[in-house]
Design a protein around this motif. Sequence first.
Motif, PDB file in Angstrom:
ATOM      1  N   LYS A 199       0.825  -1.216   0.000  1.00 33.32           N
ATOM      2  CA  LYS A 199       0.000   0.000   0.000  1.00 33.32           C
ATOM      3  C   LYS A 199       0.858   1.266   0.000  1.00 33.32           C
ATOM      4  N   TYR A 202       1.377   2.609  -3.518  1.00 33.95           N
ATOM      5  CA  TYR A 202       0.247   2.962  -4.380  1.00 33.95           C
ATOM      6  C   TYR A 202       0.429   4.315  -5.061  1.00 33.95           C
ATOM      7  N   ALA A 226      -9.026  -0.449  -1.228  1.00 30.67           N
ATOM      8  CA  ALA A 226      -9.151   1.006  -1.130  1.00 30.67           C
ATOM      9  C   ALA A 226      -9.834   1.452   0.165  1.00 30.67           C
ATOM     10  N   HIS A 228      -9.141  -0.484   2.980  1.00 26.85           N
ATOM     11  CA  HIS A 228      -8.034  -0.888   3.853  1.00 26.85           C
ATOM     12  C   HIS A 228      -8.484  -1.308   5.252  1.00 26.85           C
ATOM     13  N   ALA A 232      -9.276   3.411   6.112  1.00 27.50           N
ATOM     14  CA  ALA A 232      -9.391   4.578   5.238  1.00 27.50           C
ATOM     15  C   ALA A 232     -10.347   5.615   5.810  1.00 27.50           C
ATOM     16  N   ILE A 251      -3.686   4.693   2.881  1.00 25.61           N
ATOM     17  CA  ILE A 251      -4.744   4.621   1.864  1.00 25.61           C
ATOM     18  C   ILE A 251      -5.591   5.878   1.873  1.00 25.61           C
TER      19      ILE A 251
END
Length: 288
Positions: A199, A202, A226, A228, A232, A251
């Motif tokens: 991650k 990313y 996305a 996570h 997030a 994220i």
Amino acid sequence: MTTKPYDDPVIPQYWDQPILRHLTKLQDMSNVQGVSNDIQTQIQICIDCIKAREDYCDDITSLSSTAIENLVYQTNQQNWQQVYDRGDIQWKVGPGMLTGELEGNFLKTLVSMSNAKRVLEVGLFTGNSALAMAEALPVDGKVVALEISEYIGKFARKLMDESPHGKKIDIQIGPAKDNMEKLAQEGHQFDIVFIDANKEGYMDYYKIIMDNNMLSPRGTILIDNALHGGMAYLSPENALLPGMEAVNMVITKFNEYVYNDDRVSQVMIPIRDGVLAIRRKDEFEGEM
């Protein structure tokens, strides 16, 4: 990624379902504190409802191919802790990292719907998602799959070669960023880019794609995990994932970067641990 309990040293129980983590904690507290049977029953019903929804989504989805079922079976049978202890891999991995039947079929559907011919996968593991997407490609289609571990790459290669679609998959070993920069220099473009790797990387992967025009016209970037594990959008305390506070904002910052990128529009799809679908803004909306 499954929400069912399993013995996986990498993925915490109910990774993608923070509400289940809270409910099981509440259930444990109610058992100790002598809460009434009616309340305990209701807590269990809530847990069962969430699990039943997940099970139903899996059960109503088309079955994976025999090759993918075997890939999942062999991945589950492998003693990944032993492989790590031998030094064959640098990081601990486990079956919880598999894409799973529901998300695998979701990716396969998106590839089919978009009439894609070239797919880039950043983060292969044992090839669940790569093979699912390859199955939807035409005979001259290609999945370029990036995997940092030579051991895992060879493990995946053997399994994917058992499928007639395995020949569509090109596994490239090494750091994803290095391989992506090489692909960019060579002028490669992809119709679908599926990012499911470390991650912390990313942001770099996204920038390489967007800044080097690696996304083909009307192409789509798909970001896995996305949400996570809830990190997030939840505070570390509410996420109930002790020991993972250091990556809590990774994220979130990435999602916010994409949201503020004027080049693209995106939609968060709450399937499993969240898939963020990103497209160029001028291709997201139709002409008037």
